[in-house]
Design a protein around this motif. Sequence first.
Motif, PDB file in Angstrom:
ATOM      1  N   LEU A  83     -31.500 -36.661  32.215  1.00  0.00           N
ATOM      2  CA  LEU A  83     -31.510 -37.194  30.848  1.00  0.00           C
ATOM      3  C   LEU A  83     -30.101 -37.209  30.270  1.00  0.00           C
ATOM      4  CD1 LEU A  83     -34.714 -35.537  29.358  1.00  0.00           C
ATOM      5  CD2 LEU A  83     -34.317 -37.973  29.693  1.00  0.00           C
ATOM      6  N   GLU A  84     -29.322 -36.164  30.559  1.00  0.00           N
ATOM      7  CA  GLU A  84     -27.941 -36.106  30.087  1.00  0.00           C
ATOM      8  C   GLU A  84     -27.102 -37.217  30.721  1.00  0.00           C
ATOM      9  OE1 GLU A  84     -24.419 -32.783  29.681  1.00  0.00           O
ATOM     10  OE2 GLU A  84     -25.725 -32.729  31.424  1.00  0.00           O
ATOM     11  N   ARG A  85     -27.252 -37.418  32.031  1.00  0.00           N
ATOM     12  CA  ARG A  85     -26.502 -38.478  32.720  1.00  0.00           C
ATOM     13  C   ARG A  85     -26.891 -39.857  32.205  1.00  0.00           C
ATOM     14  NH1 ARG A  85     -27.733 -35.342  37.294  1.00  0.00           N
ATOM     15  NH2 ARG A  85     -29.378 -36.826  37.838  1.00  0.00           N
ATOM     16  N   ARG A  86     -28.178 -40.056  31.962  1.00  0.00           N
ATOM     17  CA  ARG A  86     -28.644 -41.359  31.468  1.00  0.00           C
ATOM     18  C   ARG A  86     -28.096 -41.642  30.072  1.00  0.00           C
ATOM     19  NH1 ARG A  86     -34.849 -43.505  31.454  1.00  0.00           N
ATOM     20  NH2 ARG A  86     -34.394 -45.535  30.578  1.00  0.00           N
ATOM     21  N   LEU A 115     -20.014 -37.506  23.984  1.00  0.00           N
ATOM     22  CA  LEU A 115     -21.239 -36.859  24.454  1.00  0.00           C
ATOM     23  C   LEU A 115     -21.942 -36.249  23.251  1.00  0.00           C
ATOM     24  CD1 LEU A 115     -22.951 -35.920  26.884  1.00  0.00           C
ATOM     25  CD2 LEU A 115     -21.568 -33.860  26.919  1.00  0.00           C
ATOM     26  N   HIS A 116     -23.105 -36.788  22.903  1.00  0.00           N
ATOM     27  CA  HIS A 116     -23.821 -36.318  21.719  1.00  0.00           C
ATOM     28  C   HIS A 116     -24.849 -35.234  22.052  1.00  0.00           C
ATOM     29  CE1 HIS A 116     -22.052 -39.250  19.072  1.00  0.00           C
ATOM     30  NE2 HIS A 116     -22.344 -40.211  19.940  1.00  0.00           N
ATOM     31  N   MET A 117     -25.499 -35.361  23.198  1.00  0.00           N
ATOM     32  CA  MET A 117     -26.532 -34.385  23.559  1.00  0.00           C
ATOM     33  C   MET A 117     -26.216 -33.797  24.927  1.00  0.00           C
ATOM     34  SD  MET A 117     -30.023 -36.080  22.127  1.00  0.00           S
ATOM     35  CE  MET A 117     -30.988 -34.706  22.622  1.00  0.00           C
ATOM     36  N   SER A 118     -26.229 -32.493  25.005  1.00  0.00           N
ATOM     37  CA  SER A 118     -25.933 -31.819  26.264  1.00  0.00           C
ATOM     38  C   SER A 118     -27.234 -31.434  26.965  1.00  0.00           C
ATOM     39  CB  SER A 118     -25.095 -30.572  26.009  1.00  0.00           C
ATOM     40  OG  SER A 118     -25.864 -29.624  25.291  1.00  0.00           O
ATOM     41  N   ARG A 119     -27.094 -30.934  28.160  1.00  0.00           N
ATOM     42  CA  ARG A 119     -28.241 -30.497  28.949  1.00  0.00           C
ATOM     43  C   ARG A 119     -28.984 -29.374  28.232  1.00  0.00           C
ATOM     44  NH1 ARG A 119     -26.401 -29.155  34.749  1.00  0.00           N
ATOM     45  NH2 ARG A 119     -25.597 -31.209  34.338  1.00  0.00           N
ATOM     46  N   GLY A 120     -28.237 -28.480  27.605  1.00  0.00           N
ATOM     47  CA  GLY A 120     -28.853 -27.372  26.877  1.00  0.00           C
ATOM     48  C   GLY A 120     -29.680 -27.837  25.689  1.00  0.00           C
ATOM     49  N   LEU A 121     -29.195 -28.868  25.011  1.00  0.00           N
ATOM     50  CA  LEU A 121     -29.952 -29.396  23.874  1.00  0.00           C
ATOM     51  C   LEU A 121     -31.241 -30.070  24.338  1.00  0.00           C
ATOM     52  CD1 LEU A 121     -30.120 -29.787  20.855  1.00  0.00           C
ATOM     53  CD2 LEU A 121     -28.758 -31.851  21.097  1.00  0.00           C
ATOM     54  N   TYR A 122     -31.187 -30.788  25.459  1.00  0.00           N
ATOM     55  CA  TYR A 122     -32.414 -31.380  26.010  1.00  0.00           C
ATOM     56  C   TYR A 122     -33.409 -30.282  26.388  1.00  0.00           C
ATOM     57  CZ  TYR A 122     -30.671 -36.152  26.254  1.00  0.00           C
ATOM     58  OH  TYR A 122     -30.212 -37.395  25.941  1.00  0.00           O
ATOM     59  N   ARG A 123     -32.917 -29.199  26.967  1.00  0.00           N
ATOM     60  CA  ARG A 123     -33.819 -28.103  27.338  1.00  0.00           C
ATOM     61  C   ARG A 123     -34.407 -27.432  26.097  1.00  0.00           C
ATOM     62  NH1 ARG A 123     -31.647 -24.452  32.059  1.00  0.00           N
ATOM     63  NH2 ARG A 123     -33.830 -23.875  31.989  1.00  0.00           N
ATOM     64  N   THR A 124     -33.612 -27.312  25.031  1.00  0.00           N
ATOM     65  CA  THR A 124     -34.115 -26.727  23.788  1.00  0.00           C
ATOM     66  C   THR A 124     -35.197 -27.613  23.175  1.00  0.00           C
ATOM     67  OG1 THR A 124     -31.970 -25.700  23.401  1.00  0.00           O
ATOM     68  CG2 THR A 124     -33.445 -25.896  21.514  1.00  0.00           C
ATOM     69  N   LEU A 125     -34.952 -28.923  23.145  1.00  0.00           N
ATOM     70  CA  LEU A 125     -35.961 -29.840  22.616  1.00  0.00           C
ATOM     71  C   LEU A 125     -37.229 -29.830  23.466  1.00  0.00           C
ATOM     72  CD1 LEU A 125     -33.740 -32.873  21.574  1.00  0.00           C
ATOM     73  CD2 LEU A 125     -34.871 -31.217  20.089  1.00  0.00           C
TER      74      LEU A 125
END
Length: 86
Positions: free
Chosen positions: A32-35, A55-65
């Motif tokens: 998701l981060e790469r996309r 870069l607005h959203m990091s891997r950690g933010l996707y995992r938190t969401l």
Amino acid sequence: MSIGAFLLTFGLTALAGGGWVALNLRGSAASLERRAAADAELRMQAQGRLGPAPLHMSRGLYRTLGTVIALAGSVLAPGGLLELAA
């Protein structure tokens, strides 16, 4: 379709999807981060800006969401079961 069946279906779907991203199974949060980075880069190129894409959203933010969505699903699924049992 009753509200109980809807809540159960929606809750289980949210629990499974959110848990998948929260636990980063098969690199889902990373993809998701790469996309998002590739989309931002394409959008900047279309606008004529050739600098690096922000870069607005990091891997950690996707995992938190994903965790938040999974927790919401874990609340909705038992609610649907209770509605169906009543």
